[in-house]
Write an enzyme that holds these catalytic residues in place. Structure first.
Site, PDB file in Angstrom:
ATOM      1  N   LEU A  71     -12.226   7.019  19.541  1.00 54.56           N
ATOM      2  CA  LEU A  71     -13.238   6.107  20.071  1.00 54.56           C
ATOM      3  C   LEU A  71     -14.633   6.478  19.600  1.00 54.56           C
ATOM      4  O   LEU A  71     -15.487   5.603  19.447  1.00 54.56           O
ATOM      5  CB  LEU A  71     -13.187   6.103  21.601  1.00 54.56           C
ATOM      6  CG  LEU A  71     -11.921   5.520  22.239  1.00 54.56           C
ATOM      7  CD1 LEU A  71     -11.975   5.688  23.756  1.00 54.56           C
ATOM      8  CD2 LEU A  71     -11.757   4.049  21.871  1.00 54.56           C
ATOM      9  N   GLY A  72     -14.866   7.751  19.389  1.00 54.21           N
ATOM     10  CA  GLY A  72     -16.192   8.149  18.939  1.00 54.21           C
ATOM     11  C   GLY A  72     -16.356   9.644  18.886  1.00 54.21           C
ATOM     12  O   GLY A  72     -15.530  10.401  19.408  1.00 54.21           O
ATOM     13  N   LYS A 124     -11.652  13.010  26.342  1.00 50.80           N
ATOM     14  CA  LYS A 124     -12.775  13.693  25.708  1.00 50.80           C
ATOM     15  C   LYS A 124     -12.369  15.131  25.425  1.00 50.80           C
ATOM     16  O   LYS A 124     -12.025  15.884  26.341  1.00 50.80           O
ATOM     17  CB  LYS A 124     -14.008  13.652  26.620  1.00 50.80           C
ATOM     18  CG  LYS A 124     -15.221  14.388  26.059  1.00 50.80           C
ATOM     19  CD  LYS A 124     -16.393  14.270  27.026  1.00 50.80           C
ATOM     20  CE  LYS A 124     -17.616  15.026  26.517  1.00 50.80           C
ATOM     21  NZ  LYS A 124     -18.755  14.910  27.454  1.00 50.80           N
ATOM     22  N   VAL A 179     -13.901  11.760  21.360  1.00 55.59           N
ATOM     23  CA  VAL A 179     -13.258  10.985  22.412  1.00 55.59           C
ATOM     24  C   VAL A 179     -12.140  10.149  21.800  1.00 55.59           C
ATOM     25  O   VAL A 179     -12.365   9.422  20.824  1.00 55.59           O
ATOM     26  CB  VAL A 179     -14.265  10.077  23.144  1.00 55.59           C
ATOM     27  CG1 VAL A 179     -13.562   9.298  24.250  1.00 55.59           C
ATOM     28  CG2 VAL A 179     -15.413  10.897  23.718  1.00 55.59           C
ATOM     29  N   ASP A 194     -29.537  13.092  31.206  1.00 56.53           N
ATOM     30  CA  ASP A 194     -29.322  12.488  29.886  1.00 56.53           C
ATOM     31  C   ASP A 194     -28.957  11.007  30.010  1.00 56.53           C
ATOM     32  O   ASP A 194     -28.063  10.514  29.322  1.00 56.53           O
ATOM     33  CB  ASP A 194     -28.221  13.241  29.129  1.00 56.53           C
ATOM     34  CG  ASP A 194     -28.351  13.092  27.609  1.00 56.53           C
ATOM     35  OD1 ASP A 194     -29.437  12.697  27.135  1.00 56.53           O
ATOM     36  OD2 ASP A 194     -27.368  13.370  26.899  1.00 56.53           O
ATOM     37  N   SER A 201     -22.002  14.831  20.642  1.00 59.54           N
ATOM     38  CA  SER A 201     -22.478  16.206  20.513  1.00 59.54           C
ATOM     39  C   SER A 201     -21.405  17.163  21.018  1.00 59.54           C
ATOM     40  O   SER A 201     -21.177  17.294  22.203  1.00 59.54           O
ATOM     41  CB  SER A 201     -23.771  16.384  21.312  1.00 59.54           C
ATOM     42  OG  SER A 201     -24.209  17.705  21.231  1.00 59.54           O
ATOM     43  N   GLY A 202     -20.719  17.802  20.075  1.00 63.25           N
ATOM     44  CA  GLY A 202     -19.766  18.841  20.442  1.00 63.25           C
ATOM     45  C   GLY A 202     -18.378  18.379  20.786  1.00 63.25           C
ATOM     46  O   GLY A 202     -17.550  19.178  21.206  1.00 63.25           O
TER      47      GLY A 202
END
Length: 326
Positions: free
Chosen positions: A58-59, A81, A66, A179, A62-63
């Site tokens: 899915l994407g 994730k 997913v 965030d 940062s680090g």
């Protein structure tokens, strides 16, 4: 005022994607599920990653990566994730563990649900933390902006209401998100917006340490997070920073570009710091309603002591529009 040179390495507005993590074979992982605080009727009966089949990526963030995954027995779809760490990445590991601890506490319709946290073993040189999350079919608010360019007020009203409700819930648990931004606001098939990604969030007691000031994406940081001296001795608990970020994200959705910088520019940390701390608030387009303009200005008050609280914003005329039209 903190020196500009001390923050040169902070994230810029747009970050390069990390190196892709190789495809994972869940069946080969030696993992165990960490206990969660609540397991209601919606919680899946998944005790191991071998119960899941990977469908697609899915994407990348940062680090971590997913994945879209499917339960082998009942075909239910989830997001997984995966945060991979190595022995030398102690700080990053602490951040991932902190996220896991926070997700264990959270259970709200306004926050993306975490069903399980799997640990592949942190005693070895390498390992992973895996978060089995609610799958949000609509992607992120950032994805929506890419498709439509900008969003009208009638859409933003409902989004603002839901994010504020989510922040009210989190702040009630003494959790500061730190965030809030379009890519961390996810949308499900029903069009409901939920808060996601607690990688830099923190459960707080009293004031935040100065060392915590620059956690998160610096483009959406509030002035007091750049200038820790502005908070010292005044019991800033970090909650006003979430309000600032929400206001900035909503204005970005309305204008179709990041509002503090001219369209097309890719600013460095110093440019962002100056725009956030010293430049007057951005001019809101004349097409905006008085209620929306007032809402945004209350969010983007530079002095955190004067900035609107989540409770105040939930009763703001802009949000009341949602209640009357729902």
């Amino acid at each position: 005022m903190v020196l500009v040179r001390e923050r040169r390495r902070q994230e810029a507005l747009r970050l390069p994607l990390p190196i892709r993590i190789p495809a994972l074979q869940f069946q080969q992982w030696n993992t165990h599920a960490l206990p969660m605080s609540s397991n209601g009727p919606e919680s899946p009966k998944i005790e191991s990653l071998s119960d899941l089949e990977k469908l697609e990526v899915l994407g990348h963030g940062s680090g971590g990566t997913v994945y879209k995954v499917q339960h082998n027995r009942n075909s239910s779809v989830y997001a997984l994730k995966v945060i991979r760490f190595e022995q030398e990445s102690v700080g990053f590991l602490k951040q991932a563990i902190s996220e896991a601890e926070i997700l264990k506490q959270v259970d709200s319709e306004f926050v993306v649900k975490c069903y399980r946290v799997f640990d592949s073993g942190r005693d070895s040189e390498k390992g992973d933390l895996c978060f089995l999350m609610e799958y949000m079919e609509g992607g992120s608010l950032n994805d929506l902006l890419r498709c439509h360019g900008r969003l009208p007020e009638n859409v933003l009203i409902g989004m603002a209401k839901r994010v504020l409700e989510g922040l009210k819930y989190l702040h009630g648990l003494h959790i500061v998100h730190r965030d809030i931004k379009p890519s961390n606001l996810l949308i499900n098939a029903q069009g409901d917006v939920k808060i996601a990604d607690f990688g830099v969030s923190r459960m707080i007691a009293g004031t935040l340490d100065a060392s915590d000031s620059c956690q998160g994406t610096c483009a959406y940081m509030s002035p007091e997070r750049f200038n820790s001296d502005n908070r010292m001795g005044s019991r800033c608990d970090g909650f006003p920073g979430d309000v600032w970020a929400l206001g900035l994200a909503l204005l970005e959705c309305y204008m179709g570009h990041f509002p503090l910088i001219a369209p097309g520019k890719k600013p460095d940390w110093a440019t962002l710091m100056c725009a956030i701390c010293f430049v007057e608030p951005p001019e809101i387009p004349k097409t905006a309603s008085p209620e929306f303009r007032s809402f945004i200005y209350r969010c983007l008050e530079k002095d955190w002591r004067m900035r609107a609280t989540v409770t105040e914003l939930l009763s703001h005329p802009f949000v009341i529009k949602y209640n009357s039209s729902a």
